[in-house]
Design a protein around this motif. Structure first.
Motif, PDB file in Angstrom:
ATOM      1  N   LEU A 122      54.016 -72.786   4.428  1.00 46.73           N
ATOM      2  CA  LEU A 122      54.415 -71.735   5.353  1.00 46.73           C
ATOM      3  C   LEU A 122      53.205 -71.201   6.117  1.00 46.73           C
ATOM      4  N   MET A 123      52.089 -71.082   5.430  1.00 46.22           N
ATOM      5  CA  MET A 123      50.878 -70.598   6.092  1.00 46.22           C
ATOM      6  C   MET A 123      50.316 -71.619   7.074  1.00 46.22           C
ATOM      7  N   VAL A 124      50.519 -72.891   6.810  1.00 43.96           N
ATOM      8  CA  VAL A 124      50.158 -73.916   7.795  1.00 43.96           C
ATOM      9  C   VAL A 124      50.985 -73.716   9.057  1.00 43.96           C
ATOM     10  N   ARG A 125      52.286 -73.487   8.889  1.00 41.71           N
ATOM     11  CA  ARG A 125      53.153 -73.272  10.051  1.00 41.71           C
ATOM     12  C   ARG A 125      52.739 -72.039  10.847  1.00 41.71           C
ATOM     13  N   GLN A 126      52.218 -71.036  10.140  1.00 35.44           N
ATOM     14  CA  GLN A 126      51.764 -69.812  10.798  1.00 35.44           C
ATOM     15  C   GLN A 126      50.334 -69.930  11.338  1.00 35.44           C
ATOM     16  N   GLN A 127      49.728 -71.089  11.119  1.00 34.75           N
ATOM     17  CA  GLN A 127      48.342 -71.354  11.524  1.00 34.75           C
ATOM     18  C   GLN A 127      47.353 -70.398  10.856  1.00 34.75           C
ATOM     19  N   ARG A 128      47.682 -70.010   9.641  1.00 36.04           N
ATOM     20  CA  ARG A 128      46.767 -69.206   8.822  1.00 36.04           C
ATOM     21  C   ARG A 128      45.959 -70.200   7.979  1.00 36.04           C
ATOM     22  N   TRP A 129      45.031 -70.860   8.646  1.00 29.80           N
ATOM     23  CA  TRP A 129      44.399 -72.046   8.071  1.00 29.80           C
ATOM     24  C   TRP A 129      43.624 -71.756   6.787  1.00 29.80           C
ATOM     25  N   ALA A 130      42.839 -70.709   6.782  1.00 27.44           N
ATOM     26  CA  ALA A 130      42.032 -70.403   5.592  1.00 27.44           C
ATOM     27  C   ALA A 130      42.925 -70.058   4.395  1.00 27.44           C
ATOM     28  N   ASP A 131      43.949 -69.234   4.648  1.00 23.59           N
ATOM     29  CA  ASP A 131      44.873 -68.892   3.567  1.00 23.59           C
ATOM     30  C   ASP A 131      45.609 -70.128   3.071  1.00 23.59           C
ATOM     31  N   ALA A 132      45.982 -71.003   4.013  1.00 23.57           N
ATOM     32  CA  ALA A 132      46.700 -72.224   3.636  1.00 23.57           C
ATOM     33  C   ALA A 132      45.836 -73.116   2.750  1.00 23.57           C
ATOM     34  N   VAL A 133      44.555 -73.223   3.080  1.00 23.51           N
ATOM     35  CA  VAL A 133      43.660 -74.051   2.271  1.00 23.51           C
ATOM     36  C   VAL A 133      43.615 -73.542   0.836  1.00 23.51           C
ATOM     37  N   GLY A 134      43.477 -72.223   0.677  1.00 22.10           N
ATOM     38  CA  GLY A 134      43.415 -71.654  -0.664  1.00 22.10           C
ATOM     39  C   GLY A 134      44.680 -71.922  -1.464  1.00 22.10           C
ATOM     40  N   GLN A 135      45.838 -71.754  -0.829  1.00 21.06           N
ATOM     41  CA  GLN A 135      47.108 -71.970  -1.521  1.00 21.06           C
ATOM     42  C   GLN A 135      47.309 -73.447  -1.883  1.00 21.06           C
ATOM     43  N   LEU A 136      46.983 -74.338  -0.962  1.00 22.12           N
ATOM     44  CA  LEU A 136      47.203 -75.763  -1.207  1.00 22.12           C
ATOM     45  C   LEU A 136      46.234 -76.314  -2.249  1.00 22.12           C
ATOM     46  N   GLU A 137      45.010 -75.811  -2.247  1.00 25.74           N
ATOM     47  CA  GLU A 137      44.063 -76.225  -3.290  1.00 25.74           C
ATOM     48  C   GLU A 137      44.561 -75.771  -4.666  1.00 25.74           C
ATOM     49  N   GLN A 138      45.092 -74.552  -4.726  1.00 26.90           N
ATOM     50  CA  GLN A 138      45.635 -74.066  -5.997  1.00 26.90           C
ATOM     51  C   GLN A 138      46.842 -74.901  -6.423  1.00 26.90           C
ATOM     52  N   ALA A 139      47.703 -75.235  -5.465  1.00 23.83           N
ATOM     53  CA  ALA A 139      48.878 -76.049  -5.781  1.00 23.83           C
ATOM     54  C   ALA A 139      48.467 -77.392  -6.372  1.00 23.83           C
ATOM     55  N   LEU A 140      47.453 -78.014  -5.797  1.00 22.63           N
ATOM     56  CA  LEU A 140      46.999 -79.317  -6.299  1.00 22.63           C
ATOM     57  C   LEU A 140      46.391 -79.200  -7.686  1.00 22.63           C
ATOM     58  N   ARG A 141      45.703 -78.118  -7.948  1.00 24.16           N
ATOM     59  CA  ARG A 141      45.138 -77.927  -9.294  1.00 24.16           C
ATOM     60  C   ARG A 141      46.240 -77.856 -10.349  1.00 24.16           C
ATOM     61  N   ILE A 142      47.418 -77.392  -9.944  1.00 24.18           N
ATOM     62  CA  ILE A 142      48.545 -77.298 -10.875  1.00 24.18           C
ATOM     63  C   ILE A 142      49.304 -78.625 -10.945  1.00 24.18           C
ATOM     64  N   LEU A 143      49.556 -79.227  -9.787  1.00 20.40           N
ATOM     65  CA  LEU A 143      50.460 -80.375  -9.722  1.00 20.40           C
ATOM     66  C   LEU A 143      49.846 -81.678 -10.220  1.00 20.40           C
ATOM     67  N   VAL A 144      48.579 -81.908  -9.924  1.00 24.21           N
ATOM     68  CA  VAL A 144      47.976 -83.205 -10.267  1.00 24.21           C
ATOM     69  C   VAL A 144      47.998 -83.481 -11.775  1.00 24.21           C
TER      70      VAL A 144
END
Length: 371
Positions: A325-347
């Motif tokens: 959702l933050m990517v869609r909003q072009q909130r790039w820095a916030d999106a990076v933080g959320q996606l990095e956290q997601a990968l730490r959980i999912l991988v």
């Protein structure tokens, strides 16, 4: 239900009633409540039966482990898979060590163990346990036994979580064929497989997915009732299908019905409520309401972190949705933080080949490039 309650009351009022006899009635009551979708009542009856089995003189190890498995299954239904996993892990080991374990009970305990692993966000170990359960059932009970179908259903769900859609489809089809043949075309267990198979096909064959989900819904409404949590689960999945087809009004109305039933029967903090809030968030994100979507996502995240834990893949899925959702909003820095956290959980739980991980890495690369 009335007959069980009366028998239990009468037995409890009998001075010389045996604890094992009372436990047996409580176990029957717990099984009935599970079928009725009364997770809290089932849990209370199963917990009490387990305590009585442990206190019986002399204790029967087989009865204790059977009661532990039922208690574990009730915990899964109530949204406490980790507590269930502790019980079922011990039950599997203890039951296997018995001199003459009952084959039917042994297979059931193994299947419950695989389901708990899956609910606890461990699809790899769940797949391994389900394969063992299916093989054991085939060897002891036969290839077409319903308990083998139950194991195959869990195996297929685990494969789907790990990204093996073709394998999941194969085993859902096999489980559905066995259940239809042995239990009948209107059995609730068949509806479970049809429901899961339909979810798998939403992204690939919407027409067949809708057919499967509608069959599952018809069975569940007829056999379990419109206010059963399993009926609500199918409604939630149908709503997700409608969302993918752009049928916003149908999706919203169906989600509302699913939400009302689930909250009424399971409570506001059950993981199934989080799943519905996720779908509501997805719907709002796609219809131009990012603030409403974030509200739903964070509500789902609160439930999943509290009940399933920060390392559960369902928690990672929620964090990933926030990042997208933050990517869609072009909130790039916030999106990076959320996606990095997601990968730490999912991988760790799903592996690098999982579609969820692949998609998260692609979204992260985009956000990093734009940041």
């Amino acid at each position: 239900e009335t007959a069980l309650a009366a028998a239990l009351t009468g037995l409890e009022q009998t001075p010389d009633a045996g604890q094992s006899d009372i436990a047996g009635l409580l176990e029957a009551q717990a099984e009935l409540f599970r079928r009725q979708g009364r997770a809290g009542d089932a849990l209370a009856a199963a917990e009490r039966a387990y305590a009585l089995r442990q206190a019986a003189a002399p204790p029967d190890p087989a009865d204790i482990q059977n009661a532990a498995a039922l208690y574990g299954a009730a915990l899964v239904d109530a949204g406490a898979p980790f507590d269930a996993l502790d019980l079922l892990t011990a039950a599997v080991d203890a039951y296997a060590a018995l001199p003459q374990p009952d084959p039917l009970r042994h297979v059931r305990i193994f299947n419950d163990y695989a389901i708990a692993l899956y609910a606890a966000g461990q699809p790899g170990p769940a797949a391994d346990a389900a394969v063992q359960g299916a093989d054991f059932a085939a060897r002891i009970l036969g290839e077409r036994h319903p308990l083998r179908a139950e194991a195959l259903n869990t195996y297929a769900a685990s494969l789907a979580a790990l990204g093996d859609g073709a394998g999941a489809a194969q085993w859902y089809a096999e489980a559905a064929a066995i259940r239809s043949e042995r239990l009948g075309p209107g059995h609730p267990d068949l509806a479970t497989t049809l429901n899961n198979y339909g979810v798998l096909l939403i992204a690939h064959d919407a027409g067949e997915a809708e057919s499967l989900l509608r069959r599952a819904l018809a069975i569940r409404e007829a056999k379990l009732g419109p206010d059963h949590p399993w009926t609500a689960s199918t409604l939630n999945n149908l709503a997700d299908l409608y969302r993918s087809q752009g049928r916003t009004g149908d999706a919203l109305a169906t989600l509302k019905r699913a939400y009302d039933v689930t909250v009424a029967r399971l409570g506001e903090t059950h993981p199934d409520v989080a799943t519905i809030r996720m779908n509501l968030g997805n719907l709002r994100a796609e219809t131009g309401d990012p603030d409403g979507a974030l509200e739903d996502y964070f509500a789902a995240l609160d439930i999943r972190e509290a009940v399933l834990g920060a390392a559960h893949p369902a928690t990672g899925e929620t964090v990933y949705a926030v990042g997208i959702l933050m990517v869609r909003q072009q909130r790039w820095a916030d999106a990076v933080g959320q996606l990095e956290q997601a990968l730490r959980i999912l991988v760790p739980s799903l592996g690098e080949a999982s579609p969820a991980v692949v998609e998260a890495r692609a979204a992260l690369a985009q956000a990093q490039a734009r940041r």
